[in-house]
Motif scaffolding. Structure first.
Motif, PDB file in Angstrom:
ATOM      1  N   TYR A  33     -16.106  58.680  11.458  1.00 15.13           N
ATOM      2  CA  TYR A  33     -17.491  58.735  10.960  1.00 15.13           C
ATOM      3  C   TYR A  33     -18.532  58.682  12.091  1.00 15.13           C
ATOM      4  N   SER A  48     -18.413  62.848   8.386  1.00 12.75           N
ATOM      5  CA  SER A  48     -16.938  62.290   8.413  1.00 12.75           C
ATOM      6  C   SER A  48     -15.861  63.119   8.589  1.00 12.75           C
ATOM      7  N   ILE A  55     -15.310  66.412   6.506  1.00 19.24           N
ATOM      8  CA  ILE A  55     -15.450  65.985   5.177  1.00 19.24           C
ATOM      9  C   ILE A  55     -16.728  65.687   4.504  1.00 19.24           C
ATOM     10  N   ILE A  56     -17.751  65.048   5.324  1.00 21.69           N
ATOM     11  CA  ILE A  56     -18.848  64.895   5.025  1.00 21.69           C
ATOM     12  C   ILE A  56     -19.927  65.468   6.069  1.00 21.69           C
ATOM     13  N   MET A  96      -8.259  56.371   4.685  1.00 21.90           N
ATOM     14  CA  MET A  96      -8.556  56.902   3.417  1.00 21.90           C
ATOM     15  C   MET A  96      -7.601  56.534   2.416  1.00 21.90           C
ATOM     16  N   ALA A  98      -7.135  55.854  -2.136  1.00 20.15           N
ATOM     17  CA  ALA A  98      -7.722  56.161  -3.465  1.00 20.15           C
ATOM     18  C   ALA A  98      -8.502  54.805  -3.929  1.00 20.15           C
ATOM     19  N   GLY A  99      -9.733  55.223  -4.391  1.00 19.08           N
ATOM     20  CA  GLY A  99     -10.767  54.345  -4.864  1.00 19.08           C
ATOM     21  C   GLY A  99     -11.704  53.875  -3.841  1.00 19.08           C
ATOM     22  N   GLY A 100     -11.540  54.058  -2.580  1.00 16.85           N
ATOM     23  CA  GLY A 100     -12.255  53.654  -1.683  1.00 16.85           C
ATOM     24  C   GLY A 100     -11.666  52.795  -0.398  1.00 16.85           C
ATOM     25  N   ASN A 101     -12.552  52.711   0.892  1.00 12.00           N
ATOM     26  CA  ASN A 101     -12.005  52.241   2.018  1.00 12.00           C
ATOM     27  C   ASN A 101     -12.937  50.977   2.515  1.00 12.00           C
ATOM     28  N   GLU A 102     -12.428  50.515   3.650  1.00  8.07           N
ATOM     29  CA  GLU A 102     -13.191  49.498   4.522  1.00  8.07           C
ATOM     30  C   GLU A 102     -13.474  50.230   5.849  1.00  8.07           C
ATOM     31  N   GLN A 103     -14.483  50.263   6.507  1.00  2.00           N
ATOM     32  CA  GLN A 103     -15.029  51.099   7.715  1.00  2.00           C
ATOM     33  C   GLN A 103     -15.092  49.973   8.752  1.00  2.00           C
ATOM     34  N   TYR A 104     -14.610  50.444   9.791  1.00  2.62           N
ATOM     35  CA  TYR A 104     -14.662  49.450  11.087  1.00  2.62           C
ATOM     36  C   TYR A 104     -15.697  50.441  12.107  1.00  2.62           C
TER      37      TYR A 104
END
Lengths: 114, 113
Positions: A33, A48, A55-56, A96, A98-104
């Protein structure tokens, strides 16, 4: 052992120039991102990429073009720089799921356009 | 439109005081919730996150947050702050099954010895 790295850390340039910021992650993540943090510290996502695919894309001017040569790298090229582009640009990565993720997040690149 | 509000823009505390930073979001669906911290001159670090399960989440450095679904809130707390907690704190929301993080405007915390 840096997880998400960016170069350069500081970038001072004049209006109208073209510049690039590089980002690399060694976490094995598949998604990267770019975020922009303005002078009031407000953070907003710009782009992203997942496995080199866009994607984004959050209504960012066409002067901004991300490029992902592989899933560990996401570069940001900016054409015809304007004063309003002055900000701190943060790269981030995540896996990535399902449901979501943590970004570093990376350390940021402070861009100053004069 | 989805948005995140952090009502406290600047908080000043003495060491050992208790901290609570407010965070409310507007989104009708399921969300994942995060608190990030940015120490002066540094990058964002994750303090804690909520995906599902126990709405009281414990994070690093003694921080915790409670998700109250009915109030669309995810407030951050710490019983006793330290000078080293001086930083900018960001609440963020991620609509479920997306990877789009929506940040609040941040709260600047200053802790004096």
């Amino acid at each position: 052992d840096t997880a998400v790295s960016q170069t350069p850390k500081y970038l001072v340039t004049q209006m109208g120039n073209d510049k690039s910021i590089k980002c690399e992650q060694n976490l094995g993540h598949d998604t990267m991102y770019w975020y922009k943090q303005d002078s009031k510290k407000f953070l907003k996502i710009m782009f992203s990429y997942n496995n080199k695919e866009l994607i984004i894309n959050e209504t960012v001017p066409n002067r901004f073009s991300p490029k992902s040569p592989d899933k560990a790298h996401l570069n940001l090229h900016i054409n015809s720089l304007e004063l309003g582009d002055s900000a701190v640009y943060f790269c981030a990565s995540s896996q990535m799921r399902a449901g979501g993720n943590e970004q570093y997040f990376g350390p940021g690149t402070r861009l100053t356009v004069t | 439109a989805q948005s995140v509000s952090q009502h406290n823009h600047h908080v000043i505390l003495s060491e050992a005081a208790s901290l609570e930073l407010g965070c409310n979001y507007s989104y009708g669906g399921t969300v994942n919730l995060f608190w990030y911290v940015q120490y002066p001159g540094q990058h964002l670090q994750l303090l804690l996150k909520y995906f599902s399960g126990d709405p009281l989440v414990k994070g690093i450095k003694g921080f915790e947050a409670e998700f109250i679904k009915s109030k669309f809130s995810f407030n951050l707390r710490k019983p006793s702050v330290q000078w080293s907690d001086t930083a900018e704190y960001f609440c963020a929301v991620m609509p479920y099954n997306t990877d789009k993080l929506i940040f609040g405007t941040g709260t600047r915390l200053q802790v004096f010895p």
